[in-house]
Design a protein around this motif. Structure first.
Motif, PDB file in Angstrom:
ATOM      1  N   PRO A  68       0.823  -1.219   0.000  1.00 14.71           N
ATOM      2  CA  PRO A  68       0.000   0.000   0.000  1.00 14.71           C
ATOM      3  C   PRO A  68       0.853   1.265   0.000  1.00 14.71           C
ATOM      4  N   LEU A  69       0.351   2.283  -0.661  1.00 10.07           N
ATOM      5  CA  LEU A  69       1.012   3.580  -0.652  1.00 10.07           C
ATOM      6  C   LEU A  69       0.893   4.216   0.730  1.00 10.07           C
ATOM      7  N   PRO A  70       1.858   5.055   1.114  1.00 10.02           N
ATOM      8  CA  PRO A  70       1.757   5.760   2.398  1.00 10.02           C
ATOM      9  C   PRO A  70       0.527   6.674   2.404  1.00 10.02           C
ATOM     10  N   PRO A  71      -0.069   6.898   3.573  1.00 10.64           N
ATOM     11  CA  PRO A  71      -1.245   7.769   3.649  1.00 10.64           C
ATOM     12  C   PRO A  71      -1.023   9.158   3.050  1.00 10.64           C
ATOM     13  N   ALA A  72       0.160   9.733   3.255  1.00 17.10           N
ATOM     14  CA  ALA A  72       0.425  11.072   2.714  1.00 17.10           C
ATOM     15  C   ALA A  72       0.371  11.076   1.190  1.00 17.10           C
ATOM     16  N   THR A  73       0.726   9.964   0.579  1.00 15.83           N
ATOM     17  CA  THR A  73       0.639   9.850  -0.877  1.00 15.83           C
ATOM     18  C   THR A  73      -0.806   9.620  -1.307  1.00 15.83           C
ATOM     19  N   LEU A  74      -1.527   8.830  -0.523  1.00 14.65           N
ATOM     20  CA  LEU A  74      -2.924   8.547  -0.855  1.00 14.65           C
ATOM     21  C   LEU A  74      -3.765   9.821  -0.889  1.00 14.65           C
ATOM     22  N   ILE A  75      -3.602  10.691   0.100  1.00 14.17           N
ATOM     23  CA  ILE A  75      -4.444  11.888   0.130  1.00 14.17           C
ATOM     24  C   ILE A  75      -4.170  12.764  -1.086  1.00 14.17           C
ATOM     25  N   THR A  76      -2.911  12.852  -1.497  1.00 14.78           N
ATOM     26  CA  THR A  76      -2.567  13.644  -2.679  1.00 14.78           C
ATOM     27  C   THR A  76      -3.200  13.050  -3.929  1.00 14.78           C
ATOM     28  N   LYS A  77      -3.110  11.733  -4.061  1.00 16.85           N
ATOM     29  CA  LYS A  77      -3.686  11.076  -5.236  1.00 16.85           C
ATOM     30  C   LYS A  77      -5.210  11.180  -5.237  1.00 16.85           C
ATOM     31  N   TRP A  78      -5.818  11.023  -4.074  1.00 12.42           N
ATOM     32  CA  TRP A  78      -7.283  11.073  -4.009  1.00 12.42           C
ATOM     33  C   TRP A  78      -7.797  12.452  -4.414  1.00 12.42           C
TER      34      TRP A  78
END
Length: 238
Positions: A68-78
């Motif tokens: 899984p991608l790190p949460p900080a990366t997920l929020i940017t992608k979302w």
């Protein structure tokens, strides 16, 4: 769709059952005691297929192979995905929002577009308000007579994006390892966070296909880099 692709790649035989259109499949689901899909069953044992790690364990594999991608990366992608969805929705002629997004499923372009952002709202209800997450939460449709034009749906998107950004800014434990309540257990928030991100992304990919079908070039296409690391299915439609 992801589960079927995963099992096929791993060389595991299975029988797919369409519980929406197959009465026998509906009976099987009720007999298991499951209230939602997708479900993977072996005899009387079953799991909900919300997480490929659970699927891998259920069929005897050592992990899914996904990191899984790190949460900080997920929020940017979302946020990037949701902004893209807004652009595409605003390109759609309002009179075509009542059409089906795809012939084989009774879901209008309007409902598909609204759903992309409702996924975010359902996540926030669980992450902030401690509401138990169910798939149906993300599928709550808009009231009749509302969100009938692209500007209204895109405006709803603004509200959800602002709430997601505020949630992330105020979140103290950004590891997202805190447990959340869902219909399939109490996984780390990170798991539901990732699932919600790729879920919105998958439907945004579908919006691109809708635009292409009616002869409109999408503004600012999502790129492979934008979606990299998200466990998206290869297929576009179920």
């Amino acid at each position: 769709m992801r589960t079927k692709e995963f099992l096929s790649k791993k060389g595991i035989n299975f029988t797919a059952v369409d519980v929406l259109n197959d009465p026998t499949g509906q009976e099987q689901l009720l007999k298991l005691g499951a209230r939602t899909v997708p479900v993977l069953a072996q005899g009387e044992q079953y799991i909900f297929c919300q997480n490929l790690e659970d699927v891998a364990e259920f069929v005897g594999l050592q992990g899914s192979g996904h990191t899984p991608l790190p949460p900080a990366t997920l929020i940017t992608k979302w946020i990037n995905v949701l902004r893209a969805a807004q652009r595409y929705i605003l390109q759609l002629p309002n009179e075509r929002l009542v059409e089906r997004a795809i012939d084989s499923r009774d879901r209008s372009i309007r409902l598909l577009s609204h759903h992309i952002f409702r996924i975010g709202e359902a996540f926030l209800e669980t992450a902030i308000d401690d509401v138990e997450y169910w798939v149906d939460n993300a599928n709550i449709p808009p009231e009749d007579g509302t969100f009938t034009i692209g500007e209204e749906i895109a405006g709803y998107g603004d509200t959800i994006i602002e709430r997601l950004e505020s949630w992330w800014t105020q979140l103290e434990d950004k590891s997202c390892q805190q447990k959340v309540k869902t219909f399939y257990g109490t996984p780390p928030m990170h798991q539901l966070f990732e699932r919600s991100t790729w879920h919105s992304a998958q439907h945004t990919r579908q919006l691109i296909a809708v635009l292409e079908r009616i002869g409109i070039e999408p503004h600012g296409r999502l790129t492979a880099e934008d979606l990299a690391g998200l466990p998206l299915p290869e297929g576009l439609w179920e």
